[in-house]
Design a protein around this motif. Structure first.
Motif, mmCIF file in Angstrom:
data_model
loop_
_atom_site.group_PDB
_atom_site.id
_atom_site.type_symbol
_atom_site.label_atom_id
_atom_site.label_comp_id
_atom_site.label_asym_id
_atom_site.label_seq_id
_atom_site.Cartn_x
_atom_site.Cartn_y
_atom_site.Cartn_z
ATOM 1 N N ASP A 112 -2.491 5.438 72.085
ATOM 2 C CA ASP A 112 -3.841 4.975 71.830
ATOM 3 C C ASP A 112 -4.186 5.248 70.364
ATOM 4 N N PRO A 113 -4.921 4.339 69.725
ATOM 5 C CA PRO A 113 -5.263 4.571 68.313
ATOM 6 C C PRO A 113 -5.964 5.907 68.058
ATOM 7 N N SER A 114 -6.656 6.432 69.070
ATOM 8 C CA SER A 114 -7.396 7.687 68.880
ATOM 9 C C SER A 114 -6.497 8.897 68.659
ATOM 10 N N VAL A 115 -5.237 8.799 69.072
ATOM 11 C CA VAL A 115 -4.314 9.929 68.902
ATOM 12 C C VAL A 115 -3.189 9.596 67.920
ATOM 13 N N GLU A 116 -3.341 8.489 67.185
ATOM 14 C CA GLU A 116 -2.270 8.055 66.289
ATOM 15 C C GLU A 116 -1.963 9.090 65.210
ATOM 16 N N THR A 117 -2.992 9.710 64.650
ATOM 17 C CA THR A 117 -2.761 10.663 63.558
ATOM 18 C C THR A 117 -1.895 11.833 64.005
ATOM 19 N N SER A 118 -2.246 12.428 65.140
ATOM 20 C CA SER A 118 -1.458 13.570 65.614
ATOM 21 C C SER A 118 -0.063 13.131 66.056
#
Length: 510
Positions: A112-118
């Protein structure tokens, strides 16, 4: 039976593949409708994208996204192309995902884009070649990448022994274990359930379960796909949505929490379920009181069944015949169950012992844990479930307890050892024990019993807040209690039975 689960699914679909396979209601934009043709074509395109990215047969595809038709198509693409599907709960924190990615070594992670950074940091450190995004509204770099890809001509020729999926289940050591499930495992179990529960293409399954879990992905979706039934696809369980959609459905699968929530208001009665033919419950024990209240309110007897990640479904109450509350029914066709003593001797009807299972549904072993896999099987090939059970004189299976202190909260497995290790790492804590206690909504919830180091202070809210930063919310104890010492037997083992009894009423109010 076809050795490939994908080709078996294709062969089981209705002749008219323009029929609706998935209807995903959306109150703001109107429903999204997928035909069986849409689902198969999307799966083929996704499988072709995996190949274009350089994935080979047997490579893992990890998925941490919200529930959507596209997410189901990713699973089917893995089955079609011979790739191995690895679903991950959206509630997992970075440390949990880091372990799974490091252990499974997927070639592609879709998140999901919301967890892309991690995930980007984890994938870089772990050497994962590809990371793409997918949101529940069909947006993201994964959908963009697949948009212009031509479909595969033919599905991969998978054998029954080829790996189809790895589902991680936490262990008593605190480290999750990857259960390796083959095409043959999933196909055998799917067909057994479809036939036992009388699924046909005339059915409409109201699907409100998550699909990172065996219940929602394998039990529910396979029953629908292997019969050509339509699914009404809810993103999650929402009481209002379920009651609104039930009159259009014929079947519904849930965890006990779903049923207690449906019964929580007077608006749930016989009228919305008049068209239904089957309600099933699993993933956690269904209280007899819930069974009886549901029957009195609706006229339907919930069909309770029993399974686990490593085996799929093992037993089910009968479709025709008495569905006994407090039992999980009889072994499914093709599944054998036996109850054994601690010394390894078979026990007679009515005697309590360790439950073991054998059949085509039983997994191949734990991913990269050959010693652990060997430990869990007997010399004559039976899998030790870790559950304590009794089979009565009529053949009904009764689950008496869990040998490994497993807590099942809202249908999700929580292994105390994992949480205890996190609590024990806190500088103020000398030792801890986590036990399951009754909970009005979740059926069972964790309670942490903690001994502090001399001179140190820690309160319940702080302890729980720290855990919420480390693990998924369903794993976090609902309450924490501080004591001078933990009760132990003469061998020094913590007496968790005493702790469960002491704090039995701690969460009964919900």
């Amino acid at each position: 039976m076809s050795p490939s689960l994908y080709t078996l699914i294709e062969a089981s679909l209705p002749q008219d593949r323009t029929r609706t396979a998935i209807e995903a209601p959306d109150r703001s934009r109107g429903p999204r409708i997928w035909s069986f043709n849409d689902l198969l074509a999307t799966a083929a395109r996704y499988a072709a994208l995996f190949a274009r990215l350089g994935l080979a047969r047997g490579d893992r595809v990890a998925l941490q996204v919200e529930k959507s038709p596209e997410a189901l198509a990713v699973y089917l693409a893995c089955l079609r192309g011979g790739f191995v599907f690895l679903p991950m709960n959206m509630a997992y924190r970075a440390d949990e995902v880091d372990y799974l990615v490091g252990n499974a070594e997927p070639s592609l992670v879709i998140c999901d884009p919301s967890v892309e950074t991690s995930l980007k940091e984890i994938c870089t450190r772990r050497g994962t070649p590809h990371l793409l995004t997918l949101d529940w509204e069909a947006g993201g770099s994964f959908v963009d990448a697949a948009a212009g890809v031509a479909e595969y001509d033919e599905p991969a020729a998978c054998s029954a022994d080829d790996l189809a999926a790895i589902l991680y289940t936490s262990g008593t050591t605190g480290k999750p274990k990857g259960a390796m499930l083959t095409h043959g495992n999933l196909a055998a179990n799917g067909v057994a359930l479809r036939d036992a529960w009388r699924f046909t293409e005339a059915d409409v399954l109201l699907h409100a379960l998550p699909i990172f879990h065996a219940h929602g992905l394998f039990v529910a979706c396979h029953c629908a796909l292997l019969s050509g039934a339509k699914m009404i696809w809810l993103r999650k369980f929402d009481r209002e949505d379920v009651i609104r959609e039930l009159p259009r459905a014929t079947t519904f699968m849930g965890v006990p929490t779903f049923y207690t929530r449906l019964l929580s208001g007077d608006d749930f009665c016989r009228e919305p379920v008049a068209h239904m033919r089957l309600f099933t419950s699993g993933s956690a024990p269904l209280l007899a009181e819930t069974f009886e209240e549901f029957r009195a309110r609706t006229g339907h007897a919930i069909l309770e069944r029993y399974g686990m990640t490593e085996t799929g479904m093992n037993a089910s109450n009968p479709y025709d015949g008495e569905r006994r509350p407090g039992t999980v029914g009889f072994p499914l066709p093709g599944v054998e169950l036996r109850v054994m003593s601690d010394e390894g001797a078979p026990l007679a009807a009515g005697e309590v012992g360790g439950l073991q299972v054998r059949g085509a549904n039983v997994f191949r072993g734990y991913w990269r844990m050959p010693e652990k896999s060997a430990e869990e099987f007997t010399e004559d090939g039976w899998f030790r479930t870790g559950d304590v059970a009794m089979i009565d004189a009529d053949g009904y299976v009764h689950l008496v307890g869990r040998a490994k202190d497993l807590i099942i909260s809202g249908g999700f497995n929580v292994y105390p050892k994992e949480i205890e290790e996190l609590i024990d790492d806190m500088p103020e804590v000398l030792e801890s024990a986590v036990v399951g206690v009754p909970h009005a909504d979740f059926g069972e919830a964790g309670a942490a019993v903690v001994v502090l180091r001399h001179g140190f202070l820690l309160d319940e809210a702080t302890l729980i807040a720290r855990l919420k930063d480390k693990v998924a919310n369903y794993k976090v104890p609902k309450r924490a209690f501080f004591v001078e010492s933990l009760p132990r037997n003469t061998m020094g083992k913590v007496q968790k039975n005493l702790l469960r009894e002491t704090w039995r009423g701690a969460c009964e109010g919900g």
